[in-house]
Design a protein around this motif. Sequence first.
Motif, short mmCIF file in Angstrom:
data_model
loop_
_atom_site.label_atom_id
_atom_site.label_comp_id
_atom_site.label_asym_id
_atom_site.label_seq_id
_atom_site.Cartn_x
_atom_site.Cartn_y
_atom_site.Cartn_z
N ASP A 1 20.41 -50.32 -19.71
CA ASP A 1 20.97 -50.59 -21.03
C ASP A 1 19.85 -50.89 -22.01
N PRO A 2 19.62 -50.02 -22.99
CA PRO A 2 18.50 -50.23 -23.93
C PRO A 2 18.72 -51.42 -24.86
N GLU A 3 19.96 -51.91 -24.95
CA GLU A 3 20.19 -53.09 -25.78
C GLU A 3 19.64 -54.33 -25.07
N GLU A 4 19.63 -54.29 -23.75
CA GLU A 4 19.20 -55.45 -22.98
C GLU A 4 17.72 -55.35 -22.61
N TYR A 5 17.31 -54.15 -22.26
CA TYR A 5 15.94 -53.99 -21.76
C TYR A 5 15.13 -53.05 -22.64
N THR A 6 13.84 -53.33 -22.72
CA THR A 6 12.93 -52.39 -23.36
C THR A 6 11.75 -52.21 -22.41
N GLY A 7 10.88 -51.30 -22.74
CA GLY A 7 9.76 -51.10 -21.85
C GLY A 7 8.71 -50.23 -22.49
N PHE A 8 7.56 -50.18 -21.84
CA PHE A 8 6.55 -49.25 -22.31
C PHE A 8 6.04 -48.39 -21.17
N ALA A 9 5.46 -47.26 -21.54
CA ALA A 9 4.96 -46.33 -20.54
C ALA A 9 3.64 -45.77 -21.05
N PHE A 10 2.80 -45.36 -20.12
CA PHE A 10 1.56 -44.72 -20.53
C PHE A 10 1.14 -43.72 -19.46
N GLY A 11 0.33 -42.77 -19.86
CA GLY A 11 -0.14 -41.75 -18.92
C GLY A 11 -1.63 -41.52 -19.12
N ILE A 12 -2.35 -41.65 -18.02
CA ILE A 12 -3.81 -41.53 -18.09
C ILE A 12 -4.22 -40.27 -17.33
N GLY A 13 -5.11 -39.48 -17.91
CA GLY A 13 -5.65 -38.32 -17.18
C GLY A 13 -6.82 -38.79 -16.32
N LEU A 14 -6.62 -38.71 -15.02
CA LEU A 14 -7.64 -39.26 -14.13
C LEU A 14 -8.95 -38.49 -14.21
N GLU A 15 -8.86 -37.16 -14.22
CA GLU A 15 -10.07 -36.35 -14.32
C GLU A 15 -10.83 -36.68 -15.60
N ARG A 16 -10.06 -36.90 -16.66
CA ARG A 16 -10.70 -37.22 -17.94
C ARG A 16 -11.54 -38.48 -17.81
N ILE A 17 -10.96 -39.50 -17.16
CA ILE A 17 -11.69 -40.75 -16.94
C ILE A 17 -12.93 -40.48 -16.08
N ALA A 18 -12.72 -39.71 -15.00
CA ALA A 18 -13.84 -39.46 -14.08
C ALA A 18 -14.95 -38.68 -14.79
N LEU A 19 -14.56 -37.65 -15.54
CA LEU A 19 -15.56 -36.84 -16.23
C LEU A 19 -16.34 -37.69 -17.23
N LEU A 20 -15.61 -38.52 -17.97
CA LEU A 20 -16.26 -39.34 -18.99
C LEU A 20 -17.15 -40.40 -18.36
N LYS A 21 -16.58 -41.12 -17.40
CA LYS A 21 -17.27 -42.27 -16.85
C LYS A 21 -18.52 -41.86 -16.07
N TYR A 22 -18.42 -40.75 -15.36
CA TYR A 22 -19.56 -40.35 -14.52
C TYR A 22 -20.35 -39.21 -15.16
N GLU A 23 -20.00 -38.88 -16.41
CA GLU A 23 -20.75 -37.86 -17.15
C GLU A 23 -20.83 -36.52 -16.42
N LEU B 1 4.46 -47.79 -16.07
CA LEU B 1 5.78 -48.12 -16.63
C LEU B 1 6.06 -49.61 -16.46
N VAL B 2 6.50 -50.22 -17.55
CA VAL B 2 6.94 -51.61 -17.51
C VAL B 2 8.31 -51.68 -18.16
N ILE B 3 9.27 -52.22 -17.47
CA ILE B 3 10.61 -52.41 -18.05
C ILE B 3 11.02 -53.86 -17.79
N ASP B 4 11.45 -54.52 -18.84
CA ASP B 4 11.92 -55.90 -18.70
C ASP B 4 12.62 -56.28 -19.99
N LYS B 5 13.11 -57.50 -20.04
CA LYS B 5 13.65 -57.98 -21.30
C LYS B 5 12.48 -58.29 -22.24
N ASN B 6 12.68 -58.06 -23.53
CA ASN B 6 11.71 -58.48 -24.55
C ASN B 6 10.33 -57.85 -24.45
N ILE B 7 10.23 -56.67 -23.87
CA ILE B 7 8.92 -56.00 -23.86
C ILE B 7 8.71 -55.38 -25.25
#
Lengths: 339, 805
Positions: free
Chosen positions: A299-321, A214-220
């Motif tokens: 206040d959404p007029e003043e601040y915006t932000g982005f969020a993301f969600g990563i599946g850890l197992e998915r990364i582990a399964l993919l990266k380590y095959e 999560l990132v929240i700040d002005k002008n995101i």
Amino acid sequence: MKEKLQAIREKAIEKIKSCDNLDKLNEIRVAYLGKKGELTEVLKGMKDVAAEERPKVGAMVNDTRTAIEEKLEEIKNNLANAAREAKLKKEVIDVTLPAKRNIVGHSHPNTVALEEVERIFVGMGYEVVEGPEVEYDYYNFEALNIPANHPAKDEQDTFYINSNIVLRTQTSSTQVHEMEKGRIPIRMIAPGRVFRSDEVDATHSPSFHQVEGLVIDKNITFSDLKGTLAVFAKELFGEQTKVKFRPHHFPFTEPSAEMDVSCFKCGGKGCRFCKDSGWIEILGCGMVHPHVLEMSGIDPEEYTGFAFGIGLERIALLKYEIDDMRLLYENDIRFLNQF
Amino acid sequence: MNTALSWIKSFVPDLDCTAQEYTDAMTLTGTKVEGFERLDEDLDKIVVGQVKKIDKHPDADKLVICQVDIGDRQIQIVTGAPNVYEGMKTPVCLDGGRVAGGHDGSRTPGGIKIKKGKLRGIDSEGMMCSIEELGSSRDYYPDAPESGLYDMGKDAVVGSDAIEALGLHDVVFEYEITSNRVDCYSIIGIAREAAATFRKDFVLPDIKPTGNDENVNDMVSVDVEAGDLCKRYCARMVKNIKLAPSPEWMQRRLAASGIRPINNIVDITNYVMEEYGQPMHAYDYDTIAGHKIVVRRAADKEVFCTLDGQDRTLDSSMLMICDGEKAIGLAGIMGGENSKITDDVKTMLFEAACFDGANIRVSAKKVGLRTDASGKFEKGLDPYNAEAAINRACELIEELGAGEVVGGMVDVFPVKPEEKVLPFEPDKYNKLLGTDVSSDDMLKYFGKLEIRYNESDNTLRIPSFRQDLLRTCDMAEEVARFYGYDKIPVTLPSGESTSGKLSFKLRVESVAREVAQFCGFSQSMNYSFESPKAFDKLLVPENSDLRQAIRILNPLGQDFSIMKTQALNGMLTSLATNYNRKNKNVRLYEIGNIYIPKALPLTELPDERTQFTLGMYGDGDFFTMKGVVEEFFEKVGLDGRITYDPEDKKPFLHPGRQADIIYDGVKVGYLGEVHPQVCENYNIGDRVYYADIDMPYIVEHACFDKKYEGIAKFPTSTRDISLVVDKQVLIGTMENAIIKKGGKLLESCELFDIYEGEQVGAGKKSVAFSLVFRAKDRTLSDTEIGEIMDKILAELTKLGAVLRQ
């Protein structure tokens, strides 16, 4: 006298030269230079030498002594070197014999993957925080724009403790806790365990891990979201990794996207790993929905932000095959020792 | 959701792209295509042939020799098909062509090549095909025989492309539609997106007016009592129904969408549901008592038999469709057995309604009956769509000659939702996206989506089917979708910088991992929920607090039904897995939560206490485990003040080999050998050692500050003492006495011998310590040390120790 000294010198040096061990060498030293040694005896005879001759004879005796001592030292060094050589020769080992290793334990592959993710985001100024796993319905759903009777509630197959308390289905609940603290800017990631009522099989587990960001700040902006996650993907999967953002829908972000990365096995040409598409789906993300901000007192007029969600197992399964998710929760050391 | 490309193209006639281009482009504008199937992928050189003459095969009873006209010539084909007859028109795969699979319905990837050859000595120049060999089935071609060649009927053109005639030159796309885009659960919705994506015209054909001179309002009345759950109710009527199979083009489209054709009425209902996304229901008009429809809530415990013959028990939250006397349908979910369309139906009533989505979803869940219709209703439909859909259905009734449509429509639509109006805010969209898209371009995208711009007040008029467009960010997403997510720039957040770091708790946990791994333990992970039977396996008494566990209301079975209150069961289960697989010298650790309720039933969140647990079997013993524990305490700055108390007697540990770990008077964990009975319960045939450290306390007190204390300059003086004490006196107690009296000058106290035997007498043991004294600022004198030793010995005497001479 001179002849006598010359004879002593030659004889002594001859003996020293032919000496082959340190003990004998010492005997020779005593025999010539010791208190009762031949050279000492000569010195004792000095009183018989005419006074004017004494300095000359003295010098000759000293020369002889020095010569013998030098030879003794030389041979002693030679013998010591030879002895060391012999010892070293005897001590030759077979360096290809097996090593004696300390037995050291291994991290769980989830942790290995998480540490990679943490390293990347901590480097970008994100704080790593946690939230509760048993969570109020409000934080898991309502505050994320998923009100009662919202279809998304069914999609997530929630485990309930009672009508008000659930096992969290997503680490997104941590966003709300973080926003409620009222400290902006926010740059955080929140790793943790989440739960969904999926039967255990090779690709499902009722308990798995996510990393929320999560990132929240002005002008995101959405472009910041793209840039940040592109950096993440390159750090995690390699510099040549490409990313693709596809529109998607999550109740708590708008616009929303799913991010694919170019397949790190085939480089995007298509293989069994990416099901011939060249792309692998990695995470969901989006701009924090203004209503979510409002509910958490931002206040959404003043601040915006982005969020993301990563599946850890998915990364582990993919990266380590790893081909079966069940391996992650069996804890067989033959599996764990590979990480 | 599956759709055939041909159906989409009927609304976007200029659409011209490959299946792959379609997939990629649609996915990038948000209609994710999960995959596609070319129906003719494995079909090649298949034409309509007509059997002209059939002769017996001289050497095989089950084979016949056919002379088949394939348009430009006649060929000879040997077949074993039982249903072949002279004059039959059937698909013929020519020499060098391919079919999709065998007549048993099995598919062969890449297809099966058909070659000229001999069958039992007779030349055969191709193969006549069953529907299964063409990769389909009787489900989608109900006119096909159970076994044998597909009969293409007398109208098929000999020599023409049979695949074309069968409608198999098509691609079926499978989509993942997101829950906010209710409108895209329909062909029209997807076609509209396709038109916008490819910047082509979207052509929605006008629905022709239908109906005779009569008025349905004279024949049936509708009374919506539960107006909150039914926003709109439309009904039309069809008389003189002629049930028949629907035409091939309709059957093919339904088949491509995965729907089995049944008869014209059912097929029309399904067809319109696919096309408009609006479920409809047909009632047998003659079964409707009083020719009256009442939409009301069910009574509690009302029992209703749905048309699948099942009795359903209802409650007062559920919406029913009733007639003048009785219930005839479970609204939006399934009609009733008592009013269903049978083969004898004469007149029917078509219903197209708009029910409350949330209510349908909950009701469907309660009765355990999720149907295609309820799946659509629960997403919340557009009430304006109901009218269009029912009129489209009536148009198809007339077109197919399935009956006589009665004029007019019953329409109960008390509250018409107003058109949504949003300000047009191009700057805000660009600011949120980080883009520089021109207003003109934005309005072009909106225009394609039927969002109208009103220049006079700078507003956007949102069409009723787009229920997801509510505020600025929603419009920004529409811009982003059609500008292209890929074209949005790539930037990094600017603004105030922040320091990246782990929370202190996570830092302490990472030290725990480091220590454990350094000591040879590998990290395990177990589920947070487990079986209540774990307590029995662990010999936990019935009245123990440990059994006060949080229960999951809807667990995946008993084995996953309670939130764990201890971490031992998980650890033993993992060790048992390893033991069972003959892994030697296993050492595992886990850092995970246990869940301690403050009260049961739960009214507030439980105390989630992170436990650092270690378990091992094989090499090592109690003291190996104790060493790991102490290593950890040192690394988190808590060394020096730990004591061990063996008195707690945990039932799952060996009664003589366990201890609570006490730090500064507080119990912070325990360790011990697992009780042999418990090991047996887990089928572990070895001694198991276990340690459990309660992390919240550690996190509260851990300290990573270090201070250099200098290297001692003055020499040490060592005094060894040997004492005889009762066997029961703990070494720890003696050490504490020595440390207490040794004061600052005692640098270390080390046990170097312990002996029991005849020389010291029964019930006694001899213990020897080496005490090292040192002062920071001087060399200690014998007198000084002597005084301290006296105090130490006096203290030890209180424990019954006698100095050995």
